[in-house]
Design a protein around this motif. Structure first.
Motif, mmCIF file in Angstrom:
data_model
loop_
_atom_site.group_PDB
_atom_site.id
_atom_site.type_symbol
_atom_site.label_atom_id
_atom_site.label_comp_id
_atom_site.label_asym_id
_atom_site.label_seq_id
_atom_site.Cartn_x
_atom_site.Cartn_y
_atom_site.Cartn_z
ATOM 1 N N ASP A 1 -62.491 -47.277 49.257
ATOM 2 C CA ASP A 1 -62.326 -46.237 48.241
ATOM 3 C C ASP A 1 -63.628 -45.995 47.482
ATOM 4 O O ASP A 1 -64.005 -44.843 47.232
ATOM 5 C CB ASP A 1 -61.218 -46.620 47.258
ATOM 6 N N GLY A 2 -64.310 -47.081 47.104
ATOM 7 C CA GLY A 2 -65.575 -46.933 46.395
ATOM 8 C C GLY A 2 -66.640 -46.300 47.266
ATOM 9 O O GLY A 2 -67.438 -45.480 46.801
ATOM 10 N N GLN A 3 -66.654 -46.654 48.545
ATOM 11 C CA GLN A 3 -67.625 -46.071 49.468
ATOM 12 C C GLN A 3 -67.374 -44.578 49.638
ATOM 13 O O GLN A 3 -68.317 -43.788 49.720
ATOM 14 C CB GLN A 3 -67.561 -46.774 50.820
ATOM 15 N N LEU A 4 -66.122 -44.194 49.668
ATOM 16 C CA LEU A 4 -65.791 -42.778 49.780
ATOM 17 C C LEU A 4 -66.212 -42.018 48.527
ATOM 18 O O LEU A 4 -66.686 -40.874 48.610
ATOM 19 C CB LEU A 4 -64.295 -42.607 50.025
ATOM 20 N N ARG A 5 -66.054 -42.652 47.371
ATOM 21 C CA ARG A 5 -66.520 -42.015 46.137
ATOM 22 C C ARG A 5 -68.020 -41.772 46.191
ATOM 23 O O ARG A 5 -68.513 -40.713 45.766
ATOM 24 C CB ARG A 5 -66.150 -42.863 44.919
ATOM 25 N N LEU A 6 -68.776 -42.740 46.692
ATOM 26 C CA LEU A 6 -70.223 -42.563 46.815
ATOM 27 C C LEU A 6 -70.552 -41.376 47.715
ATOM 28 O O LEU A 6 -71.452 -40.583 47.419
ATOM 29 C CB LEU A 6 -70.863 -43.833 47.380
#
Length: 256
Positions: free
Chosen positions: A27-32
């Protein structure tokens, strides 16, 4: 074209060491991937900032610098090399970043930013990283970030001393750059006058990139309301608490 709403198999592999962290995960990688950052200055600080953000998977980087690469830059400005001498720094950096991560989208501002273009550039991104080397630019960038309600990651280094803080106008308690430094000094020295050691700007720039990742991927505790001081000569770090000034002429609530 890559789908902004998902990570491809290649991206999952590319960022796998980062995704393993529970604080980031998929999820955090997708936000980036979905977010953007503006880097003001592609010199000693901006070089490691740009390299690490590109490698980490930021979707879009906006690069602003009016200067060209000079031989004296190469001691510390690691986004450039000898073949880049005479080339616009934004173009030199863009080529290097694309070589690291072809998924990266890049927009460049090679003429620098005046008041109107700065305001538009700040409003167009999710976070701003001030990697400039003069007080007037820092003040202008700070004012634009306050006006656009965008978080600002500010770093500085000269001689053997470095500083770092995050100013986030989205938070009512956060100070801004002007709260901390006021009107500064027009006689402020630059690295070309006072000197600087390369690994110090690399350290400050790397920490700026880390703070930006925390803001964009939404993990950890950003350096808001705190000023990190680095003494490279003795390898000591100090942290000072910084409060918002209600009478600040930029972000305050009590000034006219």
């Amino acid at each position: 074209m890559s789908d902004a709403n998902m990570l491809s198999d290649e991206e999952l592999l590319r960022y796998s060491r980062q995704i393993l962290l529970q604080q980031i995960d998929v999820d955090g990688q997708l936000r980036l991937k979905q977010r953007s950052a503006l880097i003001i200055g592609l010199g000693g600080l901006g070089s490691p900032v740009a390299l690490y953000l590109a490698a980490a998977g930021i979707g879009t980087l906006h690069l602003a610098d009016f200067d060209t690469v000079d031989l004296t830059n190469l001691q510390r400005q690691i986004a450039h090399d000898t073949t880049s001498i005479g080339v616009a720094k934004v173009d030199s950096a863009a080529a290097r970043l694309k070589a690291i991560n072809p998924h990266l989208n890049i927009r460049t501002y090679p003429q620098g930013l005046d008041a109107d273009s700065l305001a538009a550039a700040v409003a167009a991104v999710d976070v701003v990283l001030d990697c400039s080397d003069n007080f007037s630019t820092r003040e202008s960038v700070n004012a634009a970030c306050v006006a656009a309600v965008k978080p600002l990651v500010s770093g500085a280094a000269i001689r053997l001393e470095g500083q770092l803080s995050v100013f986030d106008p989205r938070l009512p308690s956060s100070p801004c750059y002007h709260c901390l430094y006021g009107h500064g000094s027009e006689a402020e020295l630059t690295c070309s006058e006072a000197g600087v050691v390369g690994p110090l700007v690399g350290m400050v720039g790397s920490l700026q990139a880390l703070e930006a990742l925390k803001l964009l991927a939404e993990f950890g505790e950003p350096l808001v309301g705190r000023l990190l001081l680095i003494d490279a000569l003795s390898s000591k770090f100090r942290e000072l608490r910084v409060k918002r000034d209600p009478a600040c002429s930029v972000c305050g609530t009590t000034h006219d």
